[in-house]
Design a protein around this motif. Structure first.
Motif, PDB file in Angstrom:
ATOM      1  N   LYS A   1       0.838  -1.196   0.000  1.00 19.04           N
ATOM      2  CA  LYS A   1       0.000   0.000   0.000  1.00 19.04           C
ATOM      3  C   LYS A   1       0.875   1.250   0.000  1.00 19.04           C
ATOM      4  O   LYS A   1       1.829   1.347   0.755  1.00 19.04           O
ATOM      5  CB  LYS A   1      -0.896  -0.004   1.228  1.00 19.04           C
ATOM      6  N   GLN A   2       0.534   2.193  -0.857  1.00 16.15           N
ATOM      7  CA  GLN A   2       1.280   3.448  -0.886  1.00 16.15           C
ATOM      8  C   GLN A   2       0.970   4.271   0.359  1.00 16.15           C
ATOM      9  O   GLN A   2      -0.184   4.416   0.751  1.00 16.15           O
ATOM     10  CB  GLN A   2       0.921   4.259  -2.133  1.00 16.15           C
ATOM     11  N   LEU A   3       2.012   4.809   0.977  1.00 14.39           N
ATOM     12  CA  LEU A   3       1.861   5.695   2.120  1.00 14.39           C
ATOM     13  C   LEU A   3       2.029   7.131   1.634  1.00 14.39           C
ATOM     14  O   LEU A   3       3.083   7.493   1.101  1.00 14.39           O
ATOM     15  CB  LEU A   3       2.898   5.367   3.196  1.00 14.39           C
ATOM     16  N   ASN A   4       0.989   7.933   1.814  1.00  9.20           N
ATOM     17  CA  ASN A   4       1.045   9.340   1.430  1.00  9.20           C
ATOM     18  C   ASN A   4       1.575  10.169   2.597  1.00  9.20           C
ATOM     19  O   ASN A   4       1.036  10.103   3.707  1.00  9.20           O
ATOM     20  CB  ASN A   4      -0.341   9.836   1.025  1.00  9.20           C
ATOM     21  N   ILE A   5       2.603  10.946   2.315  1.00  5.70           N
ATOM     22  CA  ILE A   5       3.316  11.660   3.376  1.00  5.70           C
ATOM     23  C   ILE A   5       3.243  13.162   3.146  1.00  5.70           C
ATOM     24  O   ILE A   5       3.404  13.643   2.024  1.00  5.70           O
ATOM     25  CB  ILE A   5       4.795  11.212   3.420  1.00  5.70           C
ATOM     26  N   GLY A   6       3.010  13.899   4.226  1.00 10.12           N
ATOM     27  CA  GLY A   6       3.077  15.349   4.214  1.00 10.12           C
ATOM     28  C   GLY A   6       4.191  15.809   5.130  1.00 10.12           C
ATOM     29  O   GLY A   6       4.325  15.304   6.255  1.00 10.12           O
ATOM     30  N   ILE A   7       5.019  16.728   4.655  1.00  9.08           N
ATOM     31  CA  ILE A   7       6.151  17.223   5.439  1.00  9.08           C
ATOM     32  C   ILE A   7       5.884  18.653   5.866  1.00  9.08           C
ATOM     33  O   ILE A   7       5.576  19.519   5.046  1.00  9.08           O
ATOM     34  CB  ILE A   7       7.461  17.156   4.629  1.00  9.08           C
ATOM     35  N   ILE A   8       6.030  18.907   7.171  1.00  8.76           N
ATOM     36  CA  ILE A   8       5.890  20.261   7.707  1.00  8.76           C
ATOM     37  C   ILE A   8       7.289  20.805   7.989  1.00  8.76           C
ATOM     38  O   ILE A   8       8.004  20.287   8.847  1.00  8.76           O
ATOM     39  CB  ILE A   8       5.054  20.264   8.996  1.00  8.76           C
ATOM     40  N   GLY A   9       7.674  21.844   7.250  1.00  2.84           N
ATOM     41  CA  GLY A   9       9.001  22.424   7.405  1.00  2.84           C
ATOM     42  C   GLY A   9       9.940  21.900   6.330  1.00  2.84           C
ATOM     43  O   GLY A   9      10.305  20.727   6.343  1.00  2.84           O
ATOM     44  N   ILE A  10      10.315  22.762   5.395  1.00  5.17           N
ATOM     45  CA  ILE A  10      11.190  22.311   4.299  1.00  5.17           C
ATOM     46  C   ILE A  10      12.457  23.155   4.233  1.00  5.17           C
ATOM     47  O   ILE A  10      12.925  23.543   3.178  1.00  5.17           O
ATOM     48  CB  ILE A  10      10.451  22.321   2.940  1.00  5.17           C
ATOM     49  N   GLY A  11      12.993  23.430   5.417  1.00  9.16           N
ATOM     50  CA  GLY A  11      14.319  24.022   5.486  1.00  9.16           C
ATOM     51  C   GLY A  11      15.346  22.979   5.089  1.00  9.16           C
ATOM     52  O   GLY A  11      15.022  21.943   4.501  1.00  9.16           O
TER      53      GLY A  11
END
Length: 342
Positions: free
Chosen positions: A2-12
């Motif tokens: 199963k594909q895991l959809n990821i959201g990233i907070i902070g892209i420094g």
């Protein structure tokens, strides 16, 4: 898979490092990123074909298509973002520290259990081979009964221009060694004494020193200063391309032997007419065009525990909560100039 959809907070700088590693892992897709810097968001989207951009991290958290929230924002936001993400049923990876108050850390642990989601904190040193080897040596009783642990972690002075206005160093730098000490002693801390000094004149002190006593009578000391000179040998010269040094040592003393590791002097060096380099080759190296080292091992482990729906046996959330309890006591002890009993 199963594909895991990821959201990233902070892209420094470090958030983008996480992004690169997660893109390498099978079955993982970065579908959203959040940051307050709109221009940076657009740049990262263009370079990585990210679908969704958010300037409000809470909007990312509320997206029902996201399975995992990776929090790589400033330290004082970790707690509130993690709490909100868990409430929305997300699995959460939190770059260290888990939060900047013990109260928030406890709430995160309790919510994770209630919502049956996996939460892991980025205590990267546990996934670095030398530190993990020390743990194995202790578990195999090669050192005998442990009596004392001594740690130091110093950073380049010019970095404190940024961090000195942002967070107390016990939560930024000291938390690494508090976590390692807890891992090695495997016992609750019962007494804390600390002192600190503000040399540079920023909001937070640039050096502190603490002595910790544990229930099993092990004594540990930790010193940290952000005063490493610019002319010192550089060791963060790969991948992150930071102009500076992490000078970290840890020593474990037992009745039958000792173990020690010096991060800043691995034996590998590059000398040129302009500079002397000691490249650090355990944390986040570039290997055949991909990011390897401890950061890859750490995030791979997190994805594995999410898929298996089991708690981490390497970096349990309880240890991160306990580390925050000690960190808060260090700040209190230094401020009040007295021993704190836990």
């Amino acid at each position: 898979m199963k594909q895991l959809n990821i959201g990233i907070i902070g892209i420094g700088r470090f958030g983008r490092l996480h992004l690169q590693v997660l893109q390498q892992l099978p079955g993982c897709k970065i579908v959203a990123i959040a940051d307050t810097d709109e221009e940076l968001l657009k740049q990262v989207k263009k370079e990585n074909s990210i679908e969704l951009l958010y300037t409000d991290a809470f909007d990312l958290i509320k997206n029902p298509a996201i399975d995992i929230v990776d929090i790589v924002s400033s330290e004082d936001t970790h707690g509130m973002f993690a709490i909100e993400a868990i409430k929305h049923g997300k699995h959460v990876f939190i770059e260290k520290p888990i939060a900047t108050t013990y109260k928030e850390a406890v709430e995160i642990e309790q919510l994770a259990a209630e919502k049956n989601v996996q939460v892991m904190v980025g205590n990267i040193s546990r996934f670095s081979t030398p530190y993990a080897s020390i743990k194995k040596v202790i578990e195999n009783d090669k050192l005998g009964e442990i009596g004392m642990i001594r740690a130091k972690r110093n950073f380049s002075k010019n970095w404190f221009d940024h961090f000195g206005k942002r967070v107390h160093p016990v939560y930024e730098s000291g938390i690494h060694d508090l976590d390692l000490i807890l891992w090695y002693v495997d016992s609750p801390c019962v007494e804390v004494y600390a002192t600190e000094r503000n040399v540079s004149g920023y909001t937070y002190p640039d050096l502190f020193s603490t002595v910790l006593t544990f229930e099993n009578r092990i004594v540990a000391s930790l010193d940290s200063a952000w005063l490493y000179p610019k002319g010192g040998p550089q060791n963060l010269v790969e991948t992150l391309e930071l102009d500076g040094t992490i000078d970290a040592d840890i020593e474990v003393y037992g009745m039958k032997g000792t173990a020690n590791f010096k991060l800043s002097h691995s034996g590998y060096s590059i000398w040129t007419e302009e500079e002397v380099l000691h490249p650090e080759l355990t944390l986040w190296t570039t290997e055949q065009g991909k990011i390897g080292g401890a950061i890859h091992a750490e995030l791979s482990h997190f994805i594995e525990i999410v898929r298996m729906n089991r708690h981490s046996n390497i970096a349990p959330i309880r240890d991160s909560v306990e580390a925050l309890r000690i960190a808060d006591a260090i700040v209190q002890s230094a401020a009040e100039k007295r021993i704190i009993s836990l």
